[in-house]
Design a protein around this motif. Sequence first.
Motif, short mmCIF file in Angstrom:
data_model
loop_
_atom_site.label_atom_id
_atom_site.label_comp_id
_atom_site.label_asym_id
_atom_site.label_seq_id
_atom_site.Cartn_x
_atom_site.Cartn_y
_atom_site.Cartn_z
N HIS A 54 0.82 -1.21 0.00
CA HIS A 54 0.00 0.00 0.00
C HIS A 54 0.86 1.27 0.00
CE1 HIS A 54 0.87 -0.62 4.25
NE2 HIS A 54 0.59 0.66 4.44
N LEU A 55 2.14 1.16 0.30
CA LEU A 55 3.04 2.32 0.29
C LEU A 55 3.68 2.56 -1.07
CD1 LEU A 55 4.80 1.88 3.74
CD2 LEU A 55 2.94 3.44 3.15
N LEU A 56 3.51 1.62 -1.99
CA LEU A 56 4.10 1.76 -3.32
C LEU A 56 3.48 2.96 -4.02
CD1 LEU A 56 6.14 0.51 -5.28
CD2 LEU A 56 4.26 -0.85 -6.21
N GLY A 57 4.29 3.93 -4.35
CA GLY A 57 3.82 5.14 -5.00
C GLY A 57 3.41 6.24 -4.03
N HIS A 58 3.57 6.00 -2.73
CA HIS A 58 3.21 7.00 -1.71
C HIS A 58 4.17 8.19 -1.79
CE1 HIS A 58 3.06 8.74 2.35
NE2 HIS A 58 1.78 8.33 2.33
N CYS A 104 7.02 8.41 0.92
CA CYS A 104 8.06 7.38 0.72
C CYS A 104 8.96 7.75 -0.44
CB CYS A 104 7.42 6.02 0.48
SG CYS A 104 6.56 5.33 1.88
N MET A 105 8.34 8.22 -1.51
CA MET A 105 9.13 8.56 -2.70
C MET A 105 10.03 9.77 -2.44
SD MET A 105 6.46 7.85 -5.79
CE MET A 105 7.64 8.25 -7.07
N GLU A 106 9.54 10.76 -1.72
CA GLU A 106 10.37 11.93 -1.42
C GLU A 106 11.55 11.55 -0.53
OE1 GLU A 106 10.43 14.91 -2.83
OE2 GLU A 106 8.83 14.12 -4.10
N SER A 107 11.30 10.67 0.42
CA SER A 107 12.39 10.19 1.28
C SER A 107 13.43 9.42 0.45
CB SER A 107 11.82 9.30 2.38
OG SER A 107 12.84 8.77 3.17
N LEU A 108 12.96 8.60 -0.44
CA LEU A 108 13.85 7.83 -1.31
C LEU A 108 14.64 8.76 -2.24
CD1 LEU A 108 14.81 5.07 -2.22
CD2 LEU A 108 12.77 4.89 -3.65
N ARG A 109 13.99 9.78 -2.76
CA ARG A 109 14.66 10.75 -3.62
C ARG A 109 15.76 11.49 -2.84
NH1 ARG A 109 12.38 12.90 -8.03
NH2 ARG A 109 12.57 15.02 -7.26
N ALA A 110 15.48 11.85 -1.60
CA ALA A 110 16.48 12.53 -0.77
C ALA A 110 17.66 11.59 -0.50
CB ALA A 110 15.85 12.98 0.55
N ASP A 111 17.36 10.33 -0.24
CA ASP A 111 18.44 9.35 -0.04
C ASP A 111 19.30 9.21 -1.28
OD1 ASP A 111 17.48 8.89 2.51
OD2 ASP A 111 16.47 7.01 2.00
N LEU A 112 18.67 9.18 -2.44
CA LEU A 112 19.43 9.08 -3.69
C LEU A 112 20.31 10.30 -3.92
CD1 LEU A 112 16.80 7.42 -6.02
CD2 LEU A 112 19.13 6.61 -5.65
N ARG A 163 9.00 11.05 -10.68
CA ARG A 163 8.42 11.78 -9.55
C ARG A 163 7.03 11.23 -9.26
NH1 ARG A 163 11.11 16.99 -9.47
NH2 ARG A 163 9.78 17.40 -7.71
N HIS A 164 6.54 11.59 -8.11
CA HIS A 164 5.17 11.23 -7.75
C HIS A 164 4.20 12.03 -8.62
CE1 HIS A 164 1.42 11.48 -5.46
NE2 HIS A 164 1.74 10.25 -5.09
N SER A 165 3.10 11.40 -9.00
CA SER A 165 2.06 12.07 -9.77
C SER A 165 0.71 11.74 -9.17
CB SER A 165 2.11 11.60 -11.24
OG SER A 165 1.00 12.11 -11.95
N ASP A 166 0.02 12.77 -8.68
CA ASP A 166 -1.32 12.55 -8.10
C ASP A 166 -2.30 12.06 -9.16
OD1 ASP A 166 -0.80 13.22 -5.43
OD2 ASP A 166 -0.99 15.36 -5.88
N SER A 167 -2.13 12.53 -10.39
CA SER A 167 -3.08 12.19 -11.44
C SER A 167 -2.82 10.83 -12.09
CB SER A 167 -3.08 13.29 -12.52
OG SER A 167 -1.81 13.36 -13.13
N GLU A 168 -1.64 10.27 -11.87
CA GLU A 168 -1.29 8.99 -12.47
C GLU A 168 -0.71 8.04 -11.41
OE1 GLU A 168 0.45 9.27 -16.62
OE2 GLU A 168 1.02 11.21 -15.74
N PRO A 169 -1.56 7.41 -10.64
CA PRO A 169 -1.06 6.53 -9.56
C PRO A 169 -0.23 5.36 -10.09
CG PRO A 169 -3.46 6.41 -9.71
CD PRO A 169 -3.02 7.49 -10.64
#
Length: 83
Positions: A3-7, A10-18, A60-66
């Motif tokens: 359920h966290l896939l695409g959250h 989570c993605m912003e944290s992963l992007r910061a780690d990268l 990036r995360h997209s609200d319109s395209e889960p």
Amino acid sequence: MAHLLGHRGCMESLRADLRDLQAAIADVCSRVGAVRFPSWKFPDKVSCELDIAVLLQRYRHSDSEPEFSQHAHVVLLELLIDR
């Protein structure tokens, strides 16, 4: 955890780690030189020549395209492995 896939969080944290990991890699490479190995994610490219900023912009995360957000999340995880 599926359920966290695409959250977004989570993605912003992963992007910061990268970004942090890429900065550490750049620091090491500036001292010892680039390590020229094929990219795990993009085997037709050398890993030290990947433009991480462009890839982070593209995936990036997209609200319109889960579905795209879920795909982008997996790609970001794969980039972490690639680094």
